[in-house]
Design a protein around this motif. Sequence first.
Motif, mmCIF file in Angstrom:
data_model
loop_
_atom_site.group_PDB
_atom_site.id
_atom_site.type_symbol
_atom_site.label_atom_id
_atom_site.label_comp_id
_atom_site.label_asym_id
_atom_site.label_seq_id
_atom_site.Cartn_x
_atom_site.Cartn_y
_atom_site.Cartn_z
ATOM 1 N N GLN A 115 -20.069 -24.250 40.129
ATOM 2 C CA GLN A 115 -20.561 -23.167 40.978
ATOM 3 C C GLN A 115 -19.567 -22.002 40.968
ATOM 4 O O GLN A 115 -18.353 -22.202 40.995
ATOM 5 N N ARG A 116 -20.092 -20.781 40.951
ATOM 6 C CA ARG A 116 -19.241 -19.601 40.846
ATOM 7 C C ARG A 116 -18.751 -19.187 42.229
ATOM 8 O O ARG A 116 -19.556 -18.919 43.136
ATOM 9 N N ILE A 117 -17.445 -19.150 42.376
ATOM 10 C CA ILE A 117 -16.804 -18.797 43.641
ATOM 11 C C ILE A 117 -16.096 -17.452 43.480
ATOM 12 O O ILE A 117 -15.383 -17.229 42.495
ATOM 13 N N ALA A 118 -16.298 -16.575 44.465
ATOM 14 C CA ALA A 118 -15.702 -15.240 44.450
ATOM 15 C C ALA A 118 -14.436 -15.202 45.296
ATOM 16 O O ALA A 118 -14.313 -15.937 46.282
ATOM 17 N N TRP A 119 -13.517 -14.319 44.912
ATOM 18 C CA TRP A 119 -12.368 -14.066 45.784
ATOM 19 C C TRP A 119 -11.877 -12.641 45.582
ATOM 20 O O TRP A 119 -12.178 -12.000 44.579
ATOM 21 N N ARG A 120 -11.148 -12.149 46.576
ATOM 22 C CA ARG A 120 -10.521 -10.830 46.520
ATOM 23 C C ARG A 120 -9.075 -10.971 46.933
ATOM 24 O O ARG A 120 -8.692 -11.959 47.567
ATOM 25 N N GLU A 121 -8.253 -9.973 46.592
ATOM 26 C CA GLU A 121 -6.835 -9.996 46.932
ATOM 27 C C GLU A 121 -6.411 -8.657 47.512
ATOM 28 O O GLU A 121 -7.009 -7.622 47.232
ATOM 29 N N LEU A 122 -5.364 -8.714 48.314
ATOM 30 C CA LEU A 122 -4.753 -7.501 48.855
ATOM 31 C C LEU A 122 -3.255 -7.741 48.954
ATOM 32 O O LEU A 122 -2.826 -8.765 49.497
ATOM 33 N N GLY A 123 -2.453 -6.815 48.442
ATOM 34 C CA GLY A 123 -1.008 -6.893 48.590
ATOM 35 C C GLY A 123 -0.309 -7.654 47.483
ATOM 36 O O GLY A 123 -0.945 -8.241 46.607
ATOM 37 N N GLU A 124 0.999 -7.655 47.566
ATOM 38 C CA GLU A 124 1.852 -8.342 46.594
ATOM 39 C C GLU A 124 2.912 -9.133 47.341
ATOM 40 O O GLU A 124 3.323 -8.766 48.434
ATOM 41 N N GLY A 125 3.370 -10.213 46.702
ATOM 42 C CA GLY A 125 4.415 -11.036 47.308
ATOM 43 C C GLY A 125 4.013 -12.494 47.340
ATOM 44 O O GLY A 125 3.259 -12.965 46.485
ATOM 45 N N ARG A 126 4.496 -13.175 48.353
ATOM 46 C CA ARG A 126 4.209 -14.595 48.480
ATOM 47 C C ARG A 126 2.713 -14.820 48.722
ATOM 48 O O ARG A 126 2.111 -14.192 49.585
ATOM 49 N N PRO A 127 2.061 -15.727 47.982
ATOM 50 C CA PRO A 127 0.620 -15.913 48.144
ATOM 51 C C PRO A 127 0.272 -16.614 49.462
ATOM 52 O O PRO A 127 0.927 -17.577 49.861
ATOM 53 N N VAL A 128 -0.770 -16.124 50.109
ATOM 54 C CA VAL A 128 -1.366 -16.827 51.244
ATOM 55 C C VAL A 128 -2.877 -16.810 51.034
ATOM 56 O O VAL A 128 -3.480 -15.754 50.823
ATOM 57 N N VAL A 129 -3.477 -17.995 51.035
ATOM 58 C CA VAL A 129 -4.926 -18.142 50.892
ATOM 59 C C VAL A 129 -5.532 -18.206 52.288
ATOM 60 O O VAL A 129 -5.152 -19.058 53.098
ATOM 61 N N LEU A 130 -6.461 -17.303 52.585
ATOM 62 C CA LEU A 130 -7.113 -17.249 53.889
ATOM 63 C C LEU A 130 -8.615 -17.444 53.721
ATOM 64 O O LEU A 130 -9.257 -16.739 52.937
#
Length: 251
Positions: free
Chosen positions: A15-30
Amino acid sequence: MSPTETRYFDSFDGQRIAWRELGEGRPVVLIHGFFSDAQTNWLKYGHAAAIAAAGFRVIMPDLRAHGSSARPHDSASYPLDALARDGHALVEHLGLSDYDLGGYSLGARTTVRMLATGATPRRVVIAGMGLDGITRADRRAGHFRNILTNLGKHERGSPEWMAEAFLKTTGGDPVALLGIIDTFVGTPEQALDAIVQPVLVVSGKDDDDNGSAPALADALPHAGYVEVPGNHMSAVTKPELGQAIASFLKE
């Protein structure tokens, strides 16, 4: 600072899952809540921006059946813990090894399910969630089934009517969202003892939709509780939510 264009990957079952990102640095998945999406939960009210400004790469998936992710209608696409499995698949797809993890409401329950099934983030955020909502997967299932199977019939101003109105704003697919209810899994209270990470439990002052957030914090070995204004629907619109998460992750 503007979020990346929507990106996609194929999850554990294709199944195709979408995601977006904002910012740079340590990753945090919300991870967002039920009926919502990354845009509504994290971007619209500035929470992702506040967290990114604190030095983080904020990674925000759309849960299956939500937002820009796949919305299958077949029951086979909704096995138990499907959302946690999607979360693991995203972490693997992005090659994350040292990261933080959190969510709001259903996203918070999904976070706990990821922890219970092997996720190893450094820090954890459980927002808009109480103890009963973690231990009893059935607590709100009937409420949501009623909303989704009786659309247009709810009394104006009732919690069900409010939820349906929210569903309309996010363009939710009722058939796919009914499938999501079948994926819910509770986590026994004794299993919470195994969560060794520092945890922020943050919830609206008037939010008891999923039981007691302070009781959830008490049940976790290394958790602190922060209260923000609002109830379950309104707390996510308040800047204090993003500020609390950013402050915790920066510690």
